[in-house]
Motif scaffolding. Structure first.
Motif, PDB file in Angstrom:
ATOM      1  N   ARG A 106       0.841  -1.213   0.000  1.00  0.00           N
ATOM      2  CA  ARG A 106       0.000   0.000   0.000  1.00  0.00           C
ATOM      3  C   ARG A 106       0.868   1.253   0.000  1.00  0.00           C
ATOM      4  NH1 ARG A 106      -3.804  -0.908   5.053  1.00  0.00           N
ATOM      5  NH2 ARG A 106      -1.714  -1.048   5.908  1.00  0.00           N
ATOM      6  N   LYS A 107       2.118   1.112   0.539  1.00  0.00           N
ATOM      7  CA  LYS A 107       3.024   2.264   0.570  1.00  0.00           C
ATOM      8  C   LYS A 107       3.387   2.699  -0.844  1.00  0.00           C
ATOM      9  CE  LYS A 107       4.816   0.590   4.935  1.00  0.00           C
ATOM     10  NZ  LYS A 107       5.875  -0.159   5.579  1.00  0.00           N
ATOM     11  N   VAL A 108       3.315   1.761  -1.790  1.00  0.00           N
ATOM     12  CA  VAL A 108       3.587   2.109  -3.189  1.00  0.00           C
ATOM     13  C   VAL A 108       2.298   2.587  -3.857  1.00  0.00           C
ATOM     14  CG1 VAL A 108       4.374   1.217  -5.405  1.00  0.00           C
ATOM     15  CG2 VAL A 108       5.434   0.399  -3.303  1.00  0.00           C
ATOM     16  N   ILE A 109       1.186   1.899  -3.522  1.00  0.00           N
ATOM     17  CA  ILE A 109      -0.090   2.180  -4.209  1.00  0.00           C
ATOM     18  C   ILE A 109      -0.695   3.499  -3.729  1.00  0.00           C
ATOM     19  CG2 ILE A 109      -2.426   1.298  -4.637  1.00  0.00           C
ATOM     20  CD1 ILE A 109      -1.173  -1.536  -4.029  1.00  0.00           C
ATOM     21  N   TYR A 110      -0.746   3.679  -2.394  1.00  0.00           N
ATOM     22  CA  TYR A 110      -1.382   4.890  -1.844  1.00  0.00           C
ATOM     23  C   TYR A 110      -0.315   5.907  -1.453  1.00  0.00           C
ATOM     24  CZ  TYR A 110      -5.360   1.722  -1.079  1.00  0.00           C
ATOM     25  OH  TYR A 110      -6.374   0.825  -1.242  1.00  0.00           O
ATOM     26  N   PRO A 111      -0.602   7.204  -1.692  1.00  0.00           N
ATOM     27  CA  PRO A 111       0.323   8.219  -1.161  1.00  0.00           C
ATOM     28  C   PRO A 111       0.179   8.334   0.364  1.00  0.00           C
ATOM     29  CG  PRO A 111      -1.379   9.215  -2.564  1.00  0.00           C
ATOM     30  CD  PRO A 111      -1.702   7.762  -2.445  1.00  0.00           C
ATOM     31  N   THR A 112       1.232   8.825   1.019  1.00  0.00           N
ATOM     32  CA  THR A 112       1.216   8.972   2.486  1.00  0.00           C
ATOM     33  C   THR A 112       1.255  10.458   2.834  1.00  0.00           C
ATOM     34  OG1 THR A 112       2.548   6.971   2.530  1.00  0.00           O
ATOM     35  CG2 THR A 112       2.359   8.168   4.593  1.00  0.00           C
ATOM     36  N   ASP A 113       0.373  10.886   3.745  1.00  0.00           N
ATOM     37  CA  ASP A 113       0.358  12.317   4.098  1.00  0.00           C
ATOM     38  C   ASP A 113       1.410  12.633   5.163  1.00  0.00           C
ATOM     39  OD1 ASP A 113      -0.631  11.490   6.528  1.00  0.00           O
ATOM     40  OD2 ASP A 113      -2.659  12.273   6.232  1.00  0.00           O
ATOM     41  N   SER A 114       1.437  13.896   5.617  1.00  0.00           N
ATOM     42  CA  SER A 114       2.467  14.330   6.561  1.00  0.00           C
ATOM     43  C   SER A 114       2.338  13.654   7.919  1.00  0.00           C
ATOM     44  CB  SER A 114       2.405  15.845   6.753  1.00  0.00           C
ATOM     45  OG  SER A 114       2.837  16.463   5.565  1.00  0.00           O
ATOM     46  N   TYR A 115       1.187  12.996   8.169  1.00  0.00           N
ATOM     47  CA  TYR A 115       0.989  12.335   9.472  1.00  0.00           C
ATOM     48  C   TYR A 115       1.264  10.837   9.377  1.00  0.00           C
ATOM     49  CZ  TYR A 115      -1.387  16.755   9.856  1.00  0.00           C
ATOM     50  OH  TYR A 115      -1.656  18.096   9.799  1.00  0.00           O
ATOM     51  N   GLY A 116       1.787  10.396   8.200  1.00  0.00           N
ATOM     52  CA  GLY A 116       2.102   8.976   8.045  1.00  0.00           C
ATOM     53  C   GLY A 116       0.889   8.107   7.786  1.00  0.00           C
ATOM     54  N   GLN A 117      -0.229   8.726   7.338  1.00  0.00           N
ATOM     55  CA  GLN A 117      -1.439   7.926   7.052  1.00  0.00           C
ATOM     56  C   GLN A 117      -1.632   7.792   5.542  1.00  0.00           C
ATOM     57  OE1 GLN A 117      -4.053  10.580   9.123  1.00  0.00           O
ATOM     58  NE2 GLN A 117      -4.168   9.260  10.927  1.00  0.00           N
ATOM     59  N   THR A 123       3.897  20.816   3.820  1.00  0.00           N
ATOM     60  CA  THR A 123       2.874  19.941   4.404  1.00  0.00           C
ATOM     61  C   THR A 123       2.052  19.277   3.305  1.00  0.00           C
ATOM     62  OG1 THR A 123       2.770  21.398   6.309  1.00  0.00           O
ATOM     63  CG2 THR A 123       0.913  19.911   5.998  1.00  0.00           C
ATOM     64  N   GLN A 124       1.710  17.992   3.532  1.00  0.00           N
ATOM     65  CA  GLN A 124       0.900  17.258   2.552  1.00  0.00           C
ATOM     66  C   GLN A 124      -0.332  16.699   3.239  1.00  0.00           C
ATOM     67  OE1 GLN A 124       3.986  14.572   1.071  1.00  0.00           O
ATOM     68  NE2 GLN A 124       5.242  16.377   1.360  1.00  0.00           N
ATOM     69  N   LEU A 125      -1.473  16.869   2.595  1.00  0.00           N
ATOM     70  CA  LEU A 125      -2.752  16.441   3.170  1.00  0.00           C
ATOM     71  C   LEU A 125      -3.489  15.544   2.195  1.00  0.00           C
ATOM     72  CD1 LEU A 125      -4.576  19.466   4.759  1.00  0.00           C
ATOM     73  CD2 LEU A 125      -3.514  17.557   5.926  1.00  0.00           C
ATOM     74  N   CYS A 126      -4.329  14.657   2.748  1.00  0.00           N
ATOM     75  CA  CYS A 126      -5.212  13.876   1.886  1.00  0.00           C
ATOM     76  C   CYS A 126      -6.488  14.682   1.658  1.00  0.00           C
ATOM     77  CB  CYS A 126      -5.569  12.549   2.557  1.00  0.00           C
ATOM     78  SG  CYS A 126      -4.130  11.507   2.862  1.00  0.00           S
ATOM     79  N   VAL A 127      -6.901  14.768   0.383  1.00  0.00           N
ATOM     80  CA  VAL A 127      -8.131  15.503   0.070  1.00  0.00           C
ATOM     81  C   VAL A 127      -9.011  14.629  -0.820  1.00  0.00           C
ATOM     82  CG1 VAL A 127      -7.134  17.821   0.284  1.00  0.00           C
ATOM     83  CG2 VAL A 127      -7.006  16.624  -1.902  1.00  0.00           C
ATOM     84  N   SER A 128     -10.306  14.953  -0.874  1.00  0.00           N
ATOM     85  CA  SER A 128     -11.212  14.127  -1.681  1.00  0.00           C
ATOM     86  C   SER A 128     -11.168  14.544  -3.148  1.00  0.00           C
ATOM     87  CB  SER A 128     -12.638  14.226  -1.148  1.00  0.00           C
ATOM     88  OG  SER A 128     -12.989  15.584  -1.021  1.00  0.00           O
ATOM     89  N   LYS A 129     -10.913  15.868  -3.401  1.00  0.00           N
ATOM     90  CA  LYS A 129     -10.728  16.288  -4.799  1.00  0.00           C
ATOM     91  C   LYS A 129      -9.773  17.471  -4.837  1.00  0.00           C
ATOM     92  CE  LYS A 129     -14.886  19.209  -5.201  1.00  0.00           C
ATOM     93  NZ  LYS A 129     -15.512  19.110  -3.873  1.00  0.00           N
ATOM     94  N   LEU A 183       0.330  30.919   8.233  1.00  0.00           N
ATOM     95  CA  LEU A 183       1.311  30.462   7.246  1.00  0.00           C
ATOM     96  C   LEU A 183       2.547  29.880   7.938  1.00  0.00           C
ATOM     97  CD1 LEU A 183       1.079  33.260   4.515  1.00  0.00           C
ATOM     98  CD2 LEU A 183      -0.138  31.094   4.642  1.00  0.00           C
ATOM     99  N   ARG A 184       2.903  30.421   9.117  1.00  0.00           N
ATOM    100  CA  ARG A 184       4.062  29.885   9.853  1.00  0.00           C
ATOM    101  C   ARG A 184       3.783  28.465  10.324  1.00  0.00           C
ATOM    102  NH1 ARG A 184       4.858  31.988  15.706  1.00  0.00           N
ATOM    103  NH2 ARG A 184       3.392  30.273  15.990  1.00  0.00           N
ATOM    104  N   ASP A 185       2.583  28.270  10.892  1.00  0.00           N
ATOM    105  CA  ASP A 185       2.227  26.935  11.414  1.00  0.00           C
ATOM    106  C   ASP A 185       1.742  25.998  10.307  1.00  0.00           C
ATOM    107  OD1 ASP A 185       2.866  27.927  13.848  1.00  0.00           O
ATOM    108  OD2 ASP A 185       0.792  28.318  14.491  1.00  0.00           O
ATOM    109  N   GLU A 186       1.644  26.518   9.095  1.00  0.00           N
ATOM    110  CA  GLU A 186       1.124  25.754   7.949  1.00  0.00           C
ATOM    111  C   GLU A 186      -0.226  25.117   8.272  1.00  0.00           C
ATOM    112  OE1 GLU A 186       3.710  23.340   5.585  1.00  0.00           O
ATOM    113  OE2 GLU A 186       4.745  25.113   4.874  1.00  0.00           O
TER     114      GLU A 186
END
Length: 701
Positions: free
Chosen positions: A49-60, A97-103, A147-150
């Motif tokens: 799944r680590k290859v198939i799904y991207p991982t966000d900044s929280y490791g999910q 920072t990277q987040l999971c989004v629906s679109k 913006l500092r705390d992103e």
């Protein structure tokens, strides 16, 4: 290496055998069990799944079922400008920072504008908020702190998902790069930026997106035309079989037509050179030498000199004389080679089942490749998530150090570096298992090479046993044993697994060294150290030659194992000395066989290719209505040509093995027997005749 003494009881492959190279067999079985264990360990630790799904900044994982991210399948980058290229995005992590989004976002907006207007345009705020950290809903917090705390991205850009990540939605308008028809945008920090900055950030995405659409079209073509591709491959199979059967009658004709064709073409070349040489007589400037005019980039200048044509004529005369002398002195050996080729065709005619043995080898190799690939993926994804400190301030001394997200807020890093976060970086680990992952990958590659070579060796030994039982049948086909291929396969597995594994092991070691050398060469491409490059080049060349030589020795050793059932080293030595005593015959047979089989492959692939070309371009009136409409007609065409070549290669590899086996048996026959009533030859009448009357006179009398 001495010539063998006559054994009156010898009638082909020996049936009373004992197990050979038992130690190697035991090691081989232990290694296979270890390989299975490695696969299980990798399977337990790894997570594709680590290859198939991207991982966000929280490791999910984005899109993982039964988590908060179940419906959020796409990864969104807060500030894509910090990412230099998609390579960084896919392999390493981008310092944002990277987040999971629906679109992905579908409009330009900046946090400053949205926050300023949140009271009277709450819909814009609510739209922007879905790209902020989950739970953030505080428009009163100062922009600088957000913006500092992103907490939120400084801007959003119209994007589309690619490889489950949001990338700017580029398009070109009148040759100008745009995103949503705009060439500039606000970066949310008070500056106007050009769209080309985004292009640099997501460099190459356009090409990749084009490639993606091409990929979809190619897939559609395959979906429509697979039925016709299979028919093409079936025709290739029939043609290959026909070619092998006809070789019995046409081997000599094909070879001599080609040889006299070459002699004729070279003869014409000599005449043409002489004509040009004579024609330039008396023309001013034509008597200059090559040395006088020096080096010229335009080759036509040289063609105006008599000296050039004279040199061509001398070279062609030399080649012509060499070919004619070789034909005169090697005529008998060439006749033996052609007779063996015809004999090979006859042998395959009696044991047709051998032609379909390559399917078993193909299945075994396919299993090896799949197991190796799956194990490699699981090993590569068996790391634990590693988190690192990401700081907006460049001077933070804690930046890029490993951290623990659960205890991060209690440390003094957040006080010393305001806005620093503990974000997911990559998958790795510090445990013993993780430290040795590279060694496990090497072991995985090595055992894979060993198993593939073993599968090939098993095929060669099985076929050699079947064809040897044909040669050593005194009355053909009456004396050929029942089920020759099946019994040969049984003998190879039951008694000679160790010997085959030993031969495969030697080859696998050399191949692994070659893989490592290629890897080093790839790594050192950037360095300008010419001596190192030269040394690597020499090593690569030496190991390539060594691999070729070992393949030749192994092949003949397996033939000897199939006949006599001795161990690998003895068989290899006996085969080598037997071939050395017949070295000219070996060279001639090898070249004649290679040439005829290559001609066969080209004829099959070319014939089916031409047929497929006329079919897919609707040039055959009978089938014009049947032709599927394709995006690219070259997709099925190339598939048919390459597939036909591979099908022909599969059949002809059996034939080549047949000829090699018959040749070794033929050399053995000559050394064991003398053609008398007590020691009759086992060879066919055609080979008898070629060897001349001297040896056979006692028998004839």
């Amino acid at each position: 290496g001495e010539p063998r003494k006559f054994d009156p009881k010898f009638r082909g492959p020996i049936h009373s055998r004992h197990c050979t190279d038992v130690i190697c067999c035991v090691i081989f079985i232990v290694v296979i069990l270890g390989y299975i264990a490695l696969g299980v360990v990798a399977w337990v630790h790894g997570d594709p799944r680590k290859v198939i799904y991207p991982t966000d900044s929280y490791g999910q994982f984005c899109g993982q079922k039964e988590t908060l991210n179940e419906n959020k399948t796409i990864l969104f980058y807060f500030n894509i400008l910090k990412c230099a290229s998609p390579v960084v995005l896919i392999n390493l992590q981008c310092p944002t920072t990277q987040l999971c989004v629906s679109k992905c976002p579908d409009r330009f907006a900046t946090y400053i504008d949205v926050q300023a207007s949140y009271r009277y345009r709450p819909d814009q705020w609510n739209y922007f908020r879905q790209f902020c950290k989950p739970g953030f809903n505080n428009p009163r917090k100062s922009v600088a702190q957000v913006l500092r705390d992103e907490d939120c991205p400084s801007m959003i850009i119209p994007s589309r998902p690619f490889l489950k990540r949001c990338f700017p939605d580029f398009s070109t308008k009148n040759g100008v790069l745009t995103v949503a028809n705009q060439t500039t945008f606000k970066d949310g920090r008070g500056k106007m930026r050009n769209v080309t900055d985004l292009r640099e950030a997501a460099n190459g995405i356009n090409n990749v997106l084009d490639a993606r659409s091409v990929g979809v079209k190619i897939f559609e073509d395959y979906a429509i035309s697979w039925y016709w591709i299979l028919i093409g491959l079936f025709i290739a199979m029939m043609l290959s079989l026909l070619f092998l059967v006809l070789l019995r009658f046409t081997a000599g004709v094909l070879f001599w037509i080609f040889i006299f064709g070459v002699i004729g073409i070279i003869g014409y070349g000599i005449w043409h050179c002489y004509w040009e040489y004579d024609h330039l007589k008396g023309i001013p400037g034509s008597d200059l030498t090559v040395y006088d005019i020096g080096f010229q980039t335009d080759f036509k200048v040289y063609l105006q000199l008599r000296q050039t044509w004279l040199a061509f004529m001398i070279i062609l005369c030399g080649v012509e004389v060499i070919i004619i002398l070789m034909l005169i002195f090697l005529r008998n050996r060439i006749r033996i080679a052609i007779a063996l080729l015809k004999e090979g065709s006859r042998a395959i005619g009696y044991i047709m089942s051998t032609l379909f043995y390559p399917i078993i080898t193909f299945i075994l190799i396919a299993i090896c490749i799949s197991y190796w690939a799956v194990t490699a993926v699981f090993l590569a994804t068996s790391g634990e998530p590693v988190y690192k400190v990401m700081a907006n301030q460049t001077l933070c001394k804690y930046a890029n150090l490993t951290c623990d997200p659960e205890t991060f807020n209690t440390t003094n890093v957040t006080k010393l570096c305001p806005g620093a976060q503990c974000t997911f970086a990559f998958y790795g680990g510090e445990s013993l298992y993780h430290k040795y992952i590279f060694i496990f990958q090497l072991a995985n590659a090595f055992v894979f090479l060993w198993l593939v070579n073993f599968a090939i060796a098993l095929g060669q030994c099985t076929l050699a046993g079947a064809f040897a039982s044909y040669y050593w049948a005194y009355r053909k086909p009456a004396d050929i044993p029942l089920w020759p291929l099946f019994s040969s396969f049984g003998r190879a597995i039951r008694y000679h697994t160790g010997s085959l594994a030993f031969g495969a092991l030697i080859l696998a070691i050399v191949q692994l060294i070659r893989v490592i050398l290629e890897y080093l060469d790839h790594k050192l491409k950037g360095t300008q150290n010419s001596f190192t490059r030269f040394l690597l080049c020499c090593l690569k060349c030496c190991f390539w030659c060594l691999e070729k030589f070992l393949k030749f020795i192994n092949r003949n050793a397996y033939i000897m194992i199939a006949i006599y059932g001795k161990n690998f080293c003895t068989s290899a030595r006996e085969a080598f000395f037997l071939l050395m005593r017949n070295v000219v015959r070996v060279a001639v047979l090898d070249k004649v066989t290679d040439f005829l089989l290559f001609l066969g492959k080209v004829l099959v692939a070319g014939g089916v290719g031409v047929l497929a070309f006329f079919f897919f371009t609707q040039k055959i009136p009978v089938f014009a209505q049947e032709v599927p409409t394709l995006n690219y007609y070259w997709v099925p065409l190339l598939t048919v040509i390459i597939g036909s070549y591979l099908v022909a290669h599969g059949f002809f590899s059996v034939y080549a093995m047949c000829v090699d086996t018959l040749f070794l048996c033929f050399c053995e026959d000559l050394e064991r027997n003398d053609g008398s009533t007590a020691k009759p030859y086992f060879m066919s009448a055609s080979l008898h005749r070629i060897l001349g009357k001297k040896k056979l006179s006692p028998k004839k009398a």
